[in-house]
Design an enzyme around this catalytic site. Structure first.
Site, PDB file in Angstrom:
ATOM      1  N   ASP A 122      25.074   1.340 -20.120  1.00 27.92           N
ATOM      2  CA  ASP A 122      23.863   0.510 -20.019  1.00 27.92           C
ATOM      3  C   ASP A 122      23.632  -0.256 -21.325  1.00 27.92           C
ATOM      4  O   ASP A 122      23.240  -1.424 -21.307  1.00 27.92           O
ATOM      5  CB  ASP A 122      22.664   1.402 -19.685  1.00 27.92           C
ATOM      6  CG  ASP A 122      22.987   2.321 -18.524  1.00 27.92           C
ATOM      7  OD1 ASP A 122      23.344   1.792 -17.461  1.00 27.92           O
ATOM      8  OD2 ASP A 122      22.940   3.552 -18.684  1.00 27.92           O
TER       9      ASP A 122
ATOM     10  N   HIS B  80      19.404   7.351 -16.765  1.00 28.04           N
ATOM     11  CA  HIS B  80      20.442   6.413 -16.305  1.00 28.04           C
ATOM     12  C   HIS B  80      20.178   6.124 -14.826  1.00 28.04           C
ATOM     13  O   HIS B  80      20.772   6.716 -13.926  1.00 28.04           O
ATOM     14  CB  HIS B  80      21.846   6.997 -16.507  1.00 28.04           C
ATOM     15  CG  HIS B  80      22.907   6.144 -15.861  1.00 28.04           C
ATOM     16  ND1 HIS B  80      23.224   4.875 -16.297  1.00 28.04           N
ATOM     17  CD2 HIS B  80      23.699   6.358 -14.795  1.00 28.04           C
ATOM     18  CE1 HIS B  80      24.157   4.357 -15.521  1.00 28.04           C
ATOM     19  NE2 HIS B  80      24.464   5.241 -14.590  1.00 28.04           N
TER      20      HIS B  80
HETATM   21  C1  LMR Z   1      26.805   2.617 -12.907  1.00 25.97           C
HETATM   22  O1  LMR Z   1      25.870   2.520 -13.708  1.00 25.97           O
HETATM   23  O2  LMR Z   1      27.603   1.693 -12.715  1.00 25.97           O
HETATM   24  C2  LMR Z   1      26.977   3.862 -12.122  1.00 25.97           C
HETATM   25  O3  LMR Z   1      26.185   4.878 -12.637  1.00 25.97           O
HETATM   26  C3  LMR Z   1      26.793   3.637 -10.683  1.00 25.97           C
HETATM   27  C4  LMR Z   1      25.365   3.611 -10.224  1.00 25.97           C
HETATM   28  O4  LMR Z   1      25.062   4.268  -9.222  1.00 25.97           O
HETATM   29  O5  LMR Z   1      24.526   2.935 -10.821  1.00 25.97           O
END
Ligand code: LMR
Length: 336
Positions: free
Chosen positions: A165, A193
Site C-alpha cells: 500500500d 490492510h
Molecule cells: C492486495 O492488496 O492487492 C491484496 O491484498 C488483495 C486484496 O484483496 O486487496
C-alpha cells in the site's frame, strides 16, 4: 596473500502458499539474494496444503534449474512441524481467498483456524528469534491470531504487510506530481490492510518538500488519492482477473529487507503490535510508521503530527480491526 572469510550460515525461510501466485513471484527473488543480500546463503522451506504439493514440485524443479549460488536447500512439505523447523523467517503468504457467497466473517474464521495452527507450529518448531510476516488476508488479524497462538515468541516479532500500500501510494503521488517515485518519501499507510487504510499524504514529502505544497489539489488528495490506494487491490483483481502477485511479492522483499537494515532518511509502513501509539488501540496489529536502528531493532516513529482529519481516518480503520478481532477471536475461542 588471499584472504578467505568463512561462509555465512544460511538464513532459513519458510514460505506458506509457496506454489501460489505470490509464492511463485517471491521465491526466486529470495533465492537470488534480493531479500537478504548478495552474499547471504538461504535455505527455503516451502509449505503447501496437500493439493498444492504437485505444483510445488514443479516450482522446486524450477528453483533447481536456476542454479542459484546462494540457495543451499529446498524443503517441500505440507507438514508444519517440518516446514517451520528452525526457521529464521516465516512468510505466511497462503490463505483461503473469499469465494462467492462467503461473508467476510466466514473468511475470518476459516483463515483464523489456519493461522492458529501455523502460530502453534511456529511456537513449537521455529527458532525463538523467528520473525513472522503475514501476507495472507485479512493479514492484520491473521497475524494477531498467529501471535496469540505463539506465546513463546515475542509479540514484536510478528508483522503484517502494508508495504504494498505504501508503494502504491508513493507511485500515485509521484505520477500526480510528475516526479520520479524515488522523490516521494515519508509516506506512512496507517491502520488495516483493507479499503479503510489511511495513506498519510499530509506528512509525505515530495523532493523533501511537503507533498501538499507540491500537489495543491486537496480534493484530489482526499477524494481520489486516498480511495484509489485503498481500492487498488480490488482494481488489480478486476483488471487482471487475479489478485496482485508480483507487486505483493516485491513488497514482501521490501518489508523484510527494510526490517533488517538501519533505516536511512525515510520511514516505512509495517503492521506491528500496537502499544497505544498515536491513540491506536493497544494489542492490535496495525500499520504504523517504523524505523530500524543500527542494532536491527524496530521502533514506531514518535514525532509525527496528525491532523484531526488523519486521526479520524486512522481511528475508523482501527475500529474495523477491533471488529475483525472480535469476530475472529469469538469464532476461534481466543481471549483478547
Ligand atoms: C492486495 O492488496 O492487492 C491484496 O491484498 C488483495 C486484496 O484483496 O486487496
Amino acid at each position: 596473500m588471499n584472504s578467505f572469510s568463512a561462509p555465512k550460515t544460511p538464513i532459513r525461510v519458510a514460505v506458506t502458499g509457496a506454489a501460489g501466485n505470490i509464492g511463485y513471484a517471491l521465491l526466486f527473488r529470495i533465492a537470488s539474494g534480493h531479500m537478504f543480500g548478495a552474499d547471504q546463503p538461504v535455505a527455503l522451506n516451502l509449505i503447501e496444503i496437500e493439493p498444492g504439493m504437485a505444483p510445488l514440485k514443479g516450482v522446486a524443479m524450477e528453483l533447481d534449474d536456476c542454479a542459484f549460488p546462494l540457495l543451499t536447500e529446498v524443503v517441500q512439505t505440507s507438514d508444519s512441524s517440518v516446514g517451520f523447523k528452525d526457521v529464521d523467517w516465516a512468510l505466511l503468504v497462503g490463505s483461503v481467498p473469499r469465494k462467492k457467497g462467503m461473508e467476510r466473517a466466514d473468511l475470518l474464521g476459516i483463515n483464523g483456524k489456519v493461522f492458529v495452527g501455523q502460530g502453534k507450529a511456529i511456537n513449537d518448531y521455529a527458532k525463538p528469534s523467528v520473525r513472522v510476516l503475514v501476507v495472507g488476508n485479512p493479514c492484520n488479524t491473521n497475524a494477531l491470531i498467529a501471535m496469540k497462538s505463539a506465546p513463546a515468541i515475542p509479540n514484536t516479532q510478528f508483522f503484517a504487510m502494508t508495504r504494498l500500500d505504501e508503494n502504491r501510494a508513493k507511485t500515485q503521488l509521484a505520477q500526480k506530481a510528475g516526479v520520479p517515485v524515488a522523490q516521494v518519501t515519508e509516506l506512512c499507510v496507517w491502520g488495516n490492510h483493507s479499503p479503510t487504510m489511511y495513506p498519510d499524504f499530509e506528512n509525505a514529502k515530495i523532493n523533501r518538500s511537503k507533498a501538499t505544497s507540491v500537489i495543491l489539489d486537496e480534493s484530489w488528495l482526499r477524494d481520489t488519492f486516498v480511495p484509489t490506494v485503498g481500492q487498488r487491490g480490488k482494481a488489480i483483481i478486476e483488471a487482471r482477473g487475479a489478485s496482485s502477485a508480483a507487486s505483493a511479492a516485491n513488497a514482501v522483499v521490501d518489508t523484510v529487507r527494510d526490517l533488517l537494515q538501519p533505516t536511512r532518511g525515510d520511514i516505512h509502513s509495517v503492521c506491528v503490535i500496537s502499544n497505544g501509539e498515536y491513540g491506536t488501540p493497544a494489542g492490535l496489529i496495525t500499520s504504523l510508521p517504523i524505523k530500524v536502528d543500527g542494532a536491527g531493532k524496530w521502533r514506531v516513529v514518535g514525532d509525527i503530527k496528525l491532523s484531526d482529519y488523519a486521526k479520524t481516518q486512522i481511528a475508523a480503520s482501527n475500529e474495523e480491526l477491533l471488529e475483525e478481532r472480535k469476530v475472529a477471536f469469538g469464532q476461534l475461542g481466543l481471549s483478547i
